[in-house]
Design a protein around this motif. Structure first.
Motif, short mmCIF file in Angstrom:
data_model
loop_
_atom_site.label_atom_id
_atom_site.label_comp_id
_atom_site.label_asym_id
_atom_site.label_seq_id
_atom_site.Cartn_x
_atom_site.Cartn_y
_atom_site.Cartn_z
N GLN A 38 -12.65 -6.93 -26.30
CA GLN A 38 -11.71 -7.39 -25.27
C GLN A 38 -12.33 -7.29 -23.87
N GLN A 39 -13.06 -6.20 -23.67
CA GLN A 39 -13.66 -5.98 -22.36
C GLN A 39 -14.77 -7.01 -22.10
N LEU A 40 -15.54 -7.33 -23.13
CA LEU A 40 -16.60 -8.32 -22.97
C LEU A 40 -16.01 -9.69 -22.67
N LEU A 41 -14.94 -10.05 -23.37
CA LEU A 41 -14.29 -11.33 -23.09
C LEU A 41 -13.86 -11.42 -21.63
N GLN A 42 -13.30 -10.32 -21.12
CA GLN A 42 -12.86 -10.27 -19.73
C GLN A 42 -14.05 -10.40 -18.77
N THR A 43 -15.11 -9.68 -19.06
CA THR A 43 -16.31 -9.70 -18.21
C THR A 43 -16.93 -11.10 -18.20
N LEU A 44 -16.99 -11.73 -19.35
CA LEU A 44 -17.53 -13.10 -19.44
C LEU A 44 -16.67 -14.07 -18.64
N HIS A 45 -15.35 -13.90 -18.75
CA HIS A 45 -14.46 -14.78 -18.01
C HIS A 45 -14.66 -14.61 -16.50
N GLU A 46 -14.75 -13.37 -16.06
CA GLU A 46 -14.94 -13.11 -14.63
C GLU A 46 -16.28 -13.66 -14.12
N CYS A 47 -17.30 -13.55 -14.95
CA CYS A 47 -18.62 -14.07 -14.55
C CYS A 47 -18.57 -15.60 -14.46
N MET A 48 -17.95 -16.24 -15.46
CA MET A 48 -17.81 -17.70 -15.41
C MET A 48 -17.06 -18.12 -14.15
N ALA A 49 -15.96 -17.43 -13.86
CA ALA A 49 -15.15 -17.77 -12.69
C ALA A 49 -15.94 -17.58 -11.40
N ALA A 50 -16.70 -16.47 -11.31
CA ALA A 50 -17.49 -16.21 -10.11
C ALA A 50 -18.59 -17.26 -9.93
N CYS A 51 -19.24 -17.64 -11.03
CA CYS A 51 -20.31 -18.65 -10.97
C CYS A 51 -19.75 -20.01 -10.57
N ASN A 52 -18.61 -20.36 -11.13
CA ASN A 52 -18.03 -21.65 -10.78
C ASN A 52 -17.51 -21.68 -9.35
N HIS A 53 -16.98 -20.55 -8.90
CA HIS A 53 -16.55 -20.47 -7.50
C HIS A 53 -17.76 -20.59 -6.58
N CYS A 54 -18.85 -19.92 -6.94
CA CYS A 54 -20.08 -19.96 -6.14
C CYS A 54 -20.66 -21.39 -6.14
N PHE A 55 -20.66 -22.03 -7.29
CA PHE A 55 -21.13 -23.43 -7.41
C PHE A 55 -20.38 -24.32 -6.42
N ASP A 56 -19.06 -24.19 -6.47
CA ASP A 56 -18.18 -24.98 -5.61
C ASP A 56 -18.41 -24.66 -4.13
N ALA A 57 -18.50 -23.38 -3.82
CA ALA A 57 -18.66 -22.94 -2.42
C ALA A 57 -20.05 -23.30 -1.87
N CYS A 58 -21.07 -23.19 -2.70
CA CYS A 58 -22.43 -23.56 -2.27
C CYS A 58 -22.48 -25.03 -1.85
N LEU A 59 -21.78 -25.88 -2.61
CA LEU A 59 -21.78 -27.31 -2.30
C LEU A 59 -21.05 -27.63 -1.00
N LYS A 60 -20.28 -26.65 -0.51
CA LYS A 60 -19.58 -26.85 0.77
C LYS A 60 -20.32 -26.20 1.95
N GLU A 61 -21.40 -25.48 1.69
CA GLU A 61 -22.13 -24.80 2.76
C GLU A 61 -22.85 -25.79 3.67
#
Lengths: 108, 108, 108, 108
Positions: free
Chosen positions: D7-30
């Motif tokens: 359960q903890q790994l699933l949560q960690t993977l989800h948070e990492c995916m969300a952080a990477c996608n947020h960073c992807f999106d934000a980088c394209l706006k820099e």
């Protein structure tokens, strides 16, 4: 989509994917797999689209409403199949699918 | 990876994904599904990783060798399961899996 | 869907995914990335849905028309963005996207 | 893998995916996208493999350790790139990536 609604949808999609994948796995272990083949198929379809939409939302896809409309349809089909079966995993999966279909319709 | 090798690997991955998905679908229609459950599971695993790697290669992933090594392992496991079954779709799937495992090992 | 139409759509989806991923990669190497950000975003969206639909068709998804309708919309949006840019990879990507949008509409 | 660890790994993977996608999106706006291209690429690689592994675990894949080993490697590469940049989204993404790399190594 408001930020809170967004977070809740991500959670609902994740739970639906998890329920579908658990049901897929459990169906393949049932004594009467023959009766579960449609459920197995739809569990895969539903888990895949929920997983896809979960990522698409988290990257800020501009196509959330179109994708959510398809996801709602697949969730409903999977829920309708699952609710026919008495297994606990099928009943729980049906519940997760209908909840997710509703959540998807709200953003579609 | 040379351009030609790249194109051939994409083709091999696509054929393996298609064979696995066809086998998944056909297994679910067999009279004795009970005997095919491991095949159904591994067909899904193998189709998914081949599909993933196909896209990763086409976007120029820097992790091709690591991903190809995992893909080779999953293809082999799926091929070993499929070859146990006499169904034409299983035999063809085994062949596609072993071919894909080899191709993946060459870039791993 | 006839078997031949099916094979052709799979090929068209694959070519569109490859063109989008090539464009994504090439845009990130351009001197004026700043002008390509919308292209980069849509390339990813379009490659992902084409890749998804390619696999869904090959496993015999019952939702091909719904998924193809969404795919057509995303292909069109990506093609419209790409055709604004003079880069060879953008022009080729636009062409692949519009071709794929047509093919998807035919089964939607 | 114990259920709680799962359960903890699933949560960690989800948070990492969300952080990477947020960073992807934000980088394209820099303003200086030019400096963020490697970050954009790796954010996509990392989000995709985390999303893949999240689903694979939830369907009980027999290849969790092999997939987690690759995921750890991709998370590390993404984290190393992100931590070079001062943007808040990059720093947070690096943190999520390193946490996820650790979690993946524990099951690899």
């Amino acid at each position: 989509m408001l930020h809170e609604q967004h977070q809740q949808l991500l959670q609902t999609l994740h739970e639906c994917m998890a329920a579908c994948n658990h049901c897929f796995d459990a169906c393949l272990k049932e004594d009467h797999v023959q009766m579960m083949t449609e459920c197995i198929r739809l569990d895969r379809e539903c888990a895949d689209i929920c997983n896809y939409l979960e990522q698409a939302i988290s990257r800020g896809t501009p196509f959330i409403s179109e994708l959510a409309a398809v996801c709602a349809k697949i969730c409903e089909a999977c829920g309708n199949e699952c609710k026919k079966h008495d297994h606990d995993h099928c009943q729980k999966c049906a519940e997760a699918c209908f909840k997710c279909a509703e959540a998807c319709k709200n953003v579609a």
